[in-house]
Design a protein around this motif. Structure first.
Motif, short mmCIF file in Angstrom:
data_model
loop_
_atom_site.label_atom_id
_atom_site.label_comp_id
_atom_site.label_asym_id
_atom_site.label_seq_id
_atom_site.Cartn_x
_atom_site.Cartn_y
_atom_site.Cartn_z
N TYR A 1 0.13 7.82 5.57
CA TYR A 1 0.58 7.79 4.18
C TYR A 1 1.10 9.16 3.81
O TYR A 1 0.37 10.13 3.76
N ASP B 1 0.84 4.07 -2.72
CA ASP B 1 0.56 5.46 -2.37
C ASP B 1 1.61 6.40 -2.96
O ASP B 1 1.28 7.51 -3.40
N PRO C 1 0.80 -1.23 0.00
CA PRO C 1 0.00 0.00 0.00
C PRO C 1 0.83 1.27 0.00
O PRO C 1 0.46 2.26 -0.64
N HIS C 2 1.97 1.25 0.69
CA HIS C 2 2.82 2.45 0.74
C HIS C 2 3.52 2.67 -0.60
O HIS C 2 3.68 3.80 -1.04
N ALA D 1 -4.92 1.88 0.64
CA ALA D 1 -3.98 2.88 1.18
C ALA D 1 -4.73 4.15 1.56
O ALA D 1 -4.35 5.26 1.21
#
Length: 888
Positions: A839, A814, A810-811, A832
């Motif tokens: 984030y 992002d 997810p990072h 995310a």
């Protein structure tokens, strides 16, 4: 024994029936004699429904506090019949109904639609009394008498139980003279309150008796301008659509100053600034009856009552020859008591029509009101014109817009050739009116601020209306002012209806302004320049006349901007400071969301929903693989960190518990993105909760296996090492929770009121902490391995590498999304989501690196030894202390 409760119920029912019958006999038998019910009666003519009624009275125990604290609160009531029964008396019906009395602020809907940005939970609390009545109605006398019980609800107070009798004059058939429903509510029993008077407009069969007078009154008027015609079958639908729920501003001419406007106040007893038509009931032949009210501002509400002192009743017809509505209206006169108002003094004439051509100074619905008395008679007033007020103009078939100020606009505005300053920048197309209508926030030099909206009325030869559709006008209906406008397809003639409400520190609260504007929109550079006419919706000393010396400049952000730019603009007057109509420059801005952005956001939401489901599915698979690994290597189970499993459980429990209501909550108010998704978001919420619950269940199963193995092992060294791990990790997690709380509190303070309501409880700020915990879930196992110097294959790579990847992806996504998408629709973030974790560019680097570091540490510990991460000198001391233990 089972018969005892049933017997008690039967006794209670009989007692209740006899008690009600006794109350009715004591208080209503002289009004309508009681009769025995025979069968259920269903007939739409006997609907017994009253809405938008007005009441007064109640004494000091009911309904006084809201009016004392806020003079804008007003009382209103509704009544509806739940059951009707025939009785042995031919003209008597038994009626069971509910009466609701309220004092408060009904939802405003007229003038501007952006009021709904305010959450409903912030609306002033209403006082309410609800009664359930039962009684009888006589068709021959029109009398209704009922007895019953009710509860009065007061904000921050205990409910008050009341018994009361309701008496209404409700005739079967009414005319203009008998078109009022009036009555009283009188309390019975120990909780005594003063009588409450009721008055409302009749909603039953109606006899037209004033059509000749309306015809004679209109015939004295000169022939009006060309107006739109409606077919016999469509008259009622058009009149209901374009008259109901709209306010009309009275125009007394240049001689009006402040509250001394003409002689109308002498006739009505108050200074009227606006009028509106309500409870319109129209027949197929174009005849209609209604009541007319005079509100204090252009705002209307769904439940605004018919206040007798500020209302009239009227009837009339649509003239198909001259295409206008002719009405005769009567004052509502106060009787000997508040419960007996009457209709009289039918000396007011009204005419309303729909011009075929609308200009900057000419509205889409206009009319006249006049007195049919002689000039020497008391209450006479000269003719007053009125026009529809409010921000959005209506869409009427056959209506045309004529641009009249384009020469002045071309002199005042600098319009480019249509070429963009940069080939990479794209601005909204003039043909896509969805992108150039927007809500606005306004602010002036004096510190006042407000909010409003700018609605497109026409674009070139196309007409944009109140129902958001475009209708082509007749060819040549609006010729461009200059040839270059017609030749250059990136430049468009446009007209707008702008409304905004400016807050004020005064007791009145503020002032609403309506601006009709027309000008030029350059889609090549995103600039909009217009000349406008402004009229305040609340009368002030110096602003009663329409001011057309206004210049409006607006700059739209590029459609393909990734910086989240906003619309910026100004509203300026071209008058000198000495002019009474001069006003300070007003800045306006808007966080515009283009149609392309919405389409892109919905597409991205669909993709992110799939990513969330895949991520949770992989997490379940990884935990399941660790469960199978633990069953296969039961000797390593005692070495599995209980703290690590507790951290995993905590990471899944926090968001699952805080958002569990999403399984059952109605998401109808989730916003336009939820509506556009067609219910896919609802399904996503359920699936995500199911997968999260499955991951939680599998983790609990793993914890149960590790705990059982630790208990059966009997090695105190495991418990000592686990306790040491907990003491070392707990301060770190506490510090992480504190950091999360501080950051979330800062964001919470920075959010708007609407955003805070959308995010809900402050406890939801713990959701990012759950993400932070899951990001470092391997830390307790690493510490435990160091304490025990373990080389056991405790964790399978499918588990610690797989979970690490699901937390890192997810990072990484992002970081890609922040460079590829415009971050202006935060509610569209599914995968995310900033609401569920940290984030940013920093965290997008820290979390994957942290996960990679922890996974590498576990890999080394399970191959070399748990203390391989310690310096050599600490390793030796651990070995030295461990030898005697082994020797023993």
């Amino acid at each position: 024994m089972a018969l005892i409760p049933l017997s008690l119920l039967l006794l209670l029912a009989c007692f209740s029936t006899s008690s009600s019958s006794s109350l009715y006999a004591d208080h209503c038998s002289s009004v309508v004699p009681e009769s025995e019910a025979t069968s259920l009666f269903v007939d739409s003519d006997y609907s017994f429904r009253i809405s938008k009624g007005y009441f007064s009275g109640g004494g000091g125990r009911l309904f006084d506090s809201p009016r004392a604290s806020n003079s804008s609160a007003f009382p209103y009531f509704h009544f509806y019949a739940k059951y009707l029964h025939k009785t042995r008396s031919p003209d008597v019906l038994q009626v069971e109904g509910t009466l609701v009395l309220r004092v408060g602020h009904p939802t405003v809907f007229q003038g501007m639609t952006f009021h709904r940005r305010r959450p409903r939970r912030n609306v002033t609390l209403q006082e309410e009394a609800t009664f359930d009545f039962s009684g009888f109605w006589s068709e021959s006398t029109g009398k209704l008498c009922m007895v019953g019980h009710g509860i009065f609800y007061k904000p921050l107070g205990d409910p008050l139980h009341l018994s009361a009798v309701l008496k209404l004059n409700y005739p079967m058939t009414s005319n203009i003279s008998t078109s009022l429903v009036s009555g009283t509510v009188e309390s019975l029993g120990p909780h005594h309150i003063d009588p409450i008077s009721l008055v409302a407009y009749a909603q039953k069969e109606y006899d037209f008796t004033m059509i000749p007078q309306a015809n004679h009154s209109c015939s004295s008027l000169p022939f009006q301008e060309e107006s739109l015609s409606f077919g016999p079958t469509s008259v009622c639908s058009h009149l209901l659509r374009y008259m109901t729920g709209r306010t009309f501003q009275l125009d007394y001419g240049s001689g009006c100053t402040g509250s001394n406007c003409g002689t109308l106040s002498n006739s009505f007893g108050f200074s009227a600034r606006f009028l509106s038509f309500d409870m319109i009931q129209c027949s197929e032949n174009g005849r209609l009856h209604l009541y007319i009210e005079f509100p204090n501002s252009s705002y209307l509400s769904y439940d605004v009552p018919m206040v007798p002192k500020r209302s009239m009743v009227g009837e009339g017809y649509w003239d198909h020859v001259k295409n206008r509505l002719c009405l005769i209206a009567c004052h509502i006169l106060e009787g000997s008591s508040q419960a007996s108002p009457s209709v009289g003094d039918c000396s007011i004439g009204l005419s309303l029509w729909f011009p075929t051509v609308v200009t900057l100074r000419r509205n889409d619905v206009v009319g006249h009101m006049w007195s049919i008395k002689k000039k020497s008679d008391p209450g006479y007033f000269s003719m007053v014109s009125f026009h529809r007020s409010g921000g959005r103009m209506v869409t009427i078939p056959g209506l045309r817009y004529k641009y009249t100020q384009m020469d002045s606009v071309s002199r005042s505005c600098k319009v480019r050739s249509g070429k963009t300053q940069s080939s990479e920048e794209r601005y909204p197309d003039g043909r896509c009116y969805h992108d150039i209508r927007f809500s606005i926030a306004v602010e002036d030099a004096g510190g006042r601020s407000g909010w409003g909206e700018a609605n497109v009325f026409s674009i070139g030869d196309e007409f944009c209306g109140d129902n958001y559709f475009v209708m082509a006008l007749e060819t040549g209906s609006s010729a461009p002012a200059d040839d270059w406008v017609a030749k250059n397809q990136s430049v468009w003639n446009v007209s707008y209806a702008i409304s905004y409400y400016m807050y004020s520190a005064s007791a009145e609260g503020g002032e609403q302004f309506d601006i009709a504007a027309e000008g030029i929109y350059d889609s090549g550079s995103g600039t909009l320049c217009m000349k406008g006419c402004r009229s305040p919706s609340l009368p002030t000393k110096n602003q009663t006349a329409i001011d057309c010396e206004i210049l409006i400049n607006i700059q739209f952000p590029p459609v393909n901007s990734k910086m989240g730019d906003r619309i910026n603009g100004t509203i300026n007057t071209t008058r000198s400071k000495q002019d009474p109509l001069y006003f300070d420059p007003i800045k306006l801005y808007s966080q515009q969301i283009y149609a392309a952005e919405v389409t892109e956001a919905i597409w991205r939401m669909d993709v992110e929903i799939v990513k969330v489901m895949i991520s949770l599915t992989l997490s379940c698979i990884c935990i399941g693989m660790q469960t199978f690994h633990a069953k296969k290597h039961r000797d390593a189970l005692p070495s599995m960190s209980i703290t690590m499993l507790g951290v995993l459980i905590l990471g899944y429990v926090i968001p699952l518990v805080l958002n569990f209501e999403a399984l059952f909550a109605n998401r109808s108010q989730s916003g336009f993105l939820s509506l556009q998704s067609g219910g896919w978001l609802d399904v996503h919420e359920v699936i995500v909760r199911i997968l999260s619950g499955l991951a939680l269940f599998l983790t609990f199963r793993l914890l149960q296996m590790a705990w059982s193995a630790r208990s059966l092992d009997g090695n105190k060294g495991h418990r000592v090492a686990e306790w040491t791990t907990l003491k070392l990790c707990l301060p770190l997690y506490f510090a992480g929770a504190l950091l999360t709380w501080l950051i979330s509190s800062r964001h919470h303070l920075q959010r708007s009121e609407f955003s805070r309501q959308r995010h809900g409880s402050r406890w939801e700020d713990l959701v990012p902490f759950a993400g932070l915990v899951l990001d470092g879930f391997l830390l307790p196992q690493i510490v435990l391995n160091v304490c025990r110097n373990s080389k056991d294959k405790i964790l399978t790579p499918f588990f610690y590498v797989g979970i690490t990847i699901t937390r890192a992806l997810p990072h990484l996504y992002d970081a890609y999304r922040s460079r590829s998408y415009n971050r202006r629709i935060d509610s569209s973030y599914i995968y995310a989501s900033p609401d569920g974790d940290f984030y940013s560019l920093v965290w997008d680097v820290i979390v994957p690196c942290e996960g990679l570091l922890f996974a590498s540490a576990i890999y080394l510990q399970q191959r070399v030894g748990g203390d391989c991460l310690l310096p050599q000198r600490f390793r030796k001391r651990v070995e030295y202390e461990a030898v005697p233990v082994v020797a023993l």
